[in-house]
Design an enzyme around this catalytic site. Sequence first.
Site, PDB file in Angstrom:
ATOM      1  N   ASP A  45       1.431   4.899   1.769  1.00 54.46           N
ATOM      2  CA  ASP A  45       1.077   5.805   2.857  1.00 54.46           C
ATOM      3  C   ASP A  45       1.651   7.181   2.556  1.00 54.46           C
ATOM      4  O   ASP A  45       2.747   7.295   1.998  1.00 54.46           O
ATOM      5  CB  ASP A  45       1.644   5.294   4.181  1.00 54.46           C
ATOM      6  CG  ASP A  45       1.116   3.908   4.514  1.00 54.46           C
ATOM      7  OD1 ASP A  45      -0.114   3.736   4.515  1.00 54.46           O
ATOM      8  OD2 ASP A  45       1.933   2.992   4.715  1.00 54.46           O
ATOM      9  N   ASP A  83       9.238   3.635  13.297  1.00 56.20           N
ATOM     10  CA  ASP A  83       9.813   2.472  13.983  1.00 56.20           C
ATOM     11  C   ASP A  83      11.228   2.104  13.523  1.00 56.20           C
ATOM     12  O   ASP A  83      12.171   2.103  14.304  1.00 56.20           O
ATOM     13  CB  ASP A  83       8.862   1.262  13.942  1.00 56.20           C
ATOM     14  CG  ASP A  83       8.302   0.956  12.563  1.00 56.20           C
ATOM     15  OD1 ASP A  83       8.702   1.628  11.580  1.00 56.20           O
ATOM     16  OD2 ASP A  83       7.474   0.039  12.454  1.00 56.20           O
ATOM     17  N   ASP A 113       0.852  -1.188   0.000  1.00 53.79           N
ATOM     18  CA  ASP A 113       0.000   0.000   0.000  1.00 53.79           C
ATOM     19  C   ASP A 113       0.893   1.244   0.000  1.00 53.79           C
ATOM     20  O   ASP A 113       2.097   1.142   0.162  1.00 53.79           O
ATOM     21  CB  ASP A 113      -0.948   0.012   1.206  1.00 53.79           C
ATOM     22  CG  ASP A 113      -0.227  -0.287   2.504  1.00 53.79           C
ATOM     23  OD1 ASP A 113       0.949   0.108   2.632  1.00 53.79           O
ATOM     24  OD2 ASP A 113      -0.822  -0.904   3.392  1.00 53.79           O
TER      25      ASP A 113
END
Length: 455
Positions: free
Chosen positions: A81, A155, A79
């Site tokens: 983002d 992260d 996907d």
Amino acid sequence: MTWYDPRMLKWFKKRTVREAKGVSGSAPHIIGRDHHNISRKNISRNALKVLYKLNEAGYASYLVGGGVRDLLLERRPKDFDIATDATPEQVKHLFRNSRLIGRRFRLAHVFFGRDIIEVATFRGPNVDNAKTSDQGMILRDNDYGTLEEDAWRRDFSINALYYNIDDFSVVDYTGGVPDVKAKNLRIIGEPEKRFREDPVRMLRAVRFAAKLDFRIEKRCEKSIDKLGGLLEDISSARLFDESTKLFLSGHGVESFYELRHYDLFYTLYPEIDELLDEHPKLEKFIEVAMRNSDRRIANNQPVTPAFLIAVLLWPEVKQRADGHNAKDGAYLQALQQEGDHVLHHQQQRTAAPRRFTAQAREIWVVQQRLIMRRQPYKIFEHPRFRAAYDFLLLRAESGETELQELADWWTRFQEVEGEERKSMVNSLGGGGQKKRRRKKRKPKTNDGQAAVADA
Ligand code: ATP
Ligand code: MG
């Protein structure tokens, strides 16, 4: 300098030291269009539409996360983002086809039919202690910030790369580009602190290592060994989501073995983990089934979480049902009973929507019906026939060789039609058909007429 220039690695090493000392505010590394391989051709049309519209409205507009990482690796992103300095409300205002979601992370979803593009506002560092639990876990994270702050709170370094739609450059604050090149999975900042903030990052580390074939950094590994138990505090709904991503993204086999290796599998499936420790041979079935799902995903065939649940819980369900020492119909009942028991317990760890657990249960029950072969035509019409048949094949393939002949029978049953199918069923003898019993005769009256019930 190209994006894989060794001088760049040195630059980032210095940066990481500075970052560890808590110094920020230095310039990012910017890789110009001529020095990286990301092309707009490989970005979805919808993502481009959103990027351009934000940009034209005067907002910062970047592709970020897995999209940039995967494009650098020449993989097809799952996907796309997007990150921006527009607030969620401003995004909502700009796109009529959007909706705001999330409490912990508030962001906008822009809809294009079934395709959803996620647009997040740059996040700043967490400064308010009230939003953190006693364990250091971030409970709410809605403080907006700058692009730089947004990068440092992501992260892993490979997930903190930004593709700028304004000049097609890649912006790297955290050393993600050299890490992509070196196949290095490095958490941004101090591992223990970052895993405490959000323990799910440990599962994400395993997922990316499995999916990308990257090495998890040593200091990360150490923290995972120490902090795995913190995952017990994560909501069962979020763990189910992560479990689906781990096992249904095309790298289920690697994810499974990596999770077992880091002793994190027990945080998701504690009972199965113990069982596999006691009987390592049972891993084989999970491996064969995961490999099959991975292949289906690679071929764009559908996979369902229900099948995944049926597979992962099967070793325990079977062991418990076998304990009943029952046969045929009684075994079927044992399966239903033990299936319910195991599903009920598992829901407390990974809470799957009911429709999936109901289907998993049906898969177990229907494949026992396949084994019994009573009323084959009826079984064949069952909505779970196909899944249960696949499941049976996997059992046979993974070591229950006594099921192979039966599986072959069902394969043939599907291949033939009409008379041939009928003769297959007839040759089963009494077992193939529902036993027909003569009805009891009604008592006769003296004149030979059947008595009317309550006359
Ligand atoms: P993929 O979509 O391929 O599974 P991804 O890296 O895009 O991988 P997402 O879950 O879509 O993962 O998240 C998008 C980005 O948001 C990540 O790349 C990362 O930068 C950031 N992110 C997601 N989850 C976290 C988290 N728990 N902590 C910090 N940053 C996160
Ligand atoms: Mg993503």
